[in-house]
Design an enzyme around this catalytic site. Structure first.
Site, PDB file in Angstrom:
ATOM      1  N   SER A  34       0.815  -1.230   0.000  1.00 47.19           N
ATOM      2  CA  SER A  34       0.000   0.000   0.000  1.00 47.19           C
ATOM      3  C   SER A  34       0.845   1.275   0.000  1.00 47.19           C
ATOM      4  CB  SER A  34      -0.922   0.014   1.219  1.00 47.19           C
ATOM      5  OG  SER A  34      -0.165   0.024   2.419  1.00 47.19           O
ATOM      6  N   SER A 103       2.589  -7.311   2.445  1.00 47.41           N
ATOM      7  CA  SER A 103       2.234  -6.263   3.390  1.00 47.41           C
ATOM      8  C   SER A 103       0.705  -6.110   3.488  1.00 47.41           C
ATOM      9  CB  SER A 103       2.925  -4.960   2.959  1.00 47.41           C
ATOM     10  OG  SER A 103       2.836  -3.960   3.922  1.00 47.41           O
ATOM     11  N   PHE A 104       0.178  -4.972   3.075  1.00 48.04           N
ATOM     12  CA  PHE A 104      -1.268  -4.752   2.926  1.00 48.04           C
ATOM     13  C   PHE A 104      -1.901  -5.890   2.119  1.00 48.04           C
ATOM     14  CE2 PHE A 104      -3.857  -3.040  -0.628  1.00 48.04           C
ATOM     15  CZ  PHE A 104      -4.994  -2.560   0.016  1.00 48.04           C
ATOM     16  N   ASP A 224      12.803  -5.269   8.741  1.00 51.14           N
ATOM     17  CA  ASP A 224      11.621  -4.566   8.218  1.00 51.14           C
ATOM     18  C   ASP A 224      11.216  -3.452   9.181  1.00 51.14           C
ATOM     19  OD1 ASP A 224       9.086  -3.836   7.235  1.00 51.14           O
ATOM     20  OD2 ASP A 224       8.604  -5.887   6.642  1.00 51.14           O
ATOM     21  N   HIS A 252      11.621  -4.336   4.040  1.00 49.72           N
ATOM     22  CA  HIS A 252      10.221  -4.650   3.752  1.00 49.72           C
ATOM     23  C   HIS A 252      10.024  -5.215   2.344  1.00 49.72           C
ATOM     24  CE1 HIS A 252       5.982  -4.468   4.566  1.00 49.72           C
ATOM     25  NE2 HIS A 252       5.719  -3.609   3.610  1.00 49.72           N
TER      26      HIS A 252
END
Length: 274
Positions: A34, A103-104, A224, A252
């Site tokens: 995101s 992630s998102f 991260d 990340h």
């Protein structure tokens, strides 16, 4: 000049959706993160060619991101994003697919498996949200981004452990992506402060995660700064059929910082006999 971030278009859940598709094997959906100015291509460009040799890979721009339509007054929520994913599966006539979520995108893959277990096979969750964790300064900066080259440069430092991967040319490209018409308007409306509530809104409950029967591969950079390694450790504790791989000196963006190792892990995991 052709924009490599624009692929095919399909209407999914009533939304004109930009997506990339490669290969002819078993279907694998890749759901991006995101960050500001993100697109499926920007997120997955280094791994799509390798994965496309073995699988039918489909990487959409989720509604509100990239070159997918941004409907006026659209409510960006976990349920609506999950509806968009199911709309993609329906529009492409795919009964069931494996998922890779970053992630998102990992949070959305988990939520899709919770809500529509019959549609989701194996899960690869990389630097995944979807648990309750304390908002990191890195994620606060990502979601709170307002456009400038300097701020984008700072974000890239947060995303990647190795500064050589995030040169000023990339900062300029990502900044320019973030100021395309409509991009910052939709992004700025998604995660306004206070932002802990959006971490929690993307999370599935411990009970929901514990009840998932899917085979799961967790991948996480030890360093991260956006989604803490503790998020994957929590998933590792809750899930039954799970393995966890963590990379030192990696932030990340495992799919960029350790692209070859990422592909090797994913291919091995998704190629195993059911």
């Amino acid at each position: 000049m052709t924009n490599v971030e624009i692929g095919k278009e399909i209407v999914a859940a009533g939304i004109k959706t930009n997506y990339h598709e490669l290969g002819t094997g078993d279907p694998v959906f890749l759901i991006h993160g995101s960050g500001p100015g993100v697109s499926a291509y920007a997120n997955w460009r280094l791994v799509l060619p390798t994965l496309g040799q073995l699988f039918r890979v489909i990487a959409p721009d989720m509604v509100g991101f990239g070159f997918t339509e941004r409907p006026k007054n659209y409510i960006y929520s976990k349920d609506n994003w999950v509806g968009h994913i199911i709309g993609m599966l329906d529009a492409l006539k795919i009964e069931r697919a494996d998922f890779i979520g970053n992630s998102f995108g990992g949070a959305l893959a988990i939520a899709t498996a919770v809500k529509h277990p019959e549609r989701v096979g194996r899960l690869v969750l990389m630097g995944s949200a979807g648990t309750h964790f304390e908002l990191t300064p890195g994620l606060d900066a990502v979601w709170g981004y307002t456009p400038s080259i300097e701020k984008m440069r700072n974000l890239l430092d947060i995303f990647a452990f190795d500064r050589s991967l995030v040169n000023d040319e990339l900062a300029k490209l990502r900044y320019e992506a973030s100021i395309r018409p409509g991009f910052q308007e939709s992004f700025g409306s998604m995660f306004p402060a206070p932002r802990q509530r959006w971490v929690d809104a993307l999370a599935s409950s411990d009970e929901q995660i514990r009840n998932l029967a899917n085979e799961v591969l967790l991948i996480h950079g030890r360093d991260d700064q956006v989604v803490p390694l503790s998020s994957s450790l929590r998933l590792f504790q809750l899930l039954e059929n799970v393995q966890l791989h963590s990379f030192a000196r990696c932030g990340h963006w495992v799919q960029i910082e350790a692209a070859n190792d990422f592909c090797r892990l994913v291919v091995d995991f998704l190629s195993k006999p059911h």
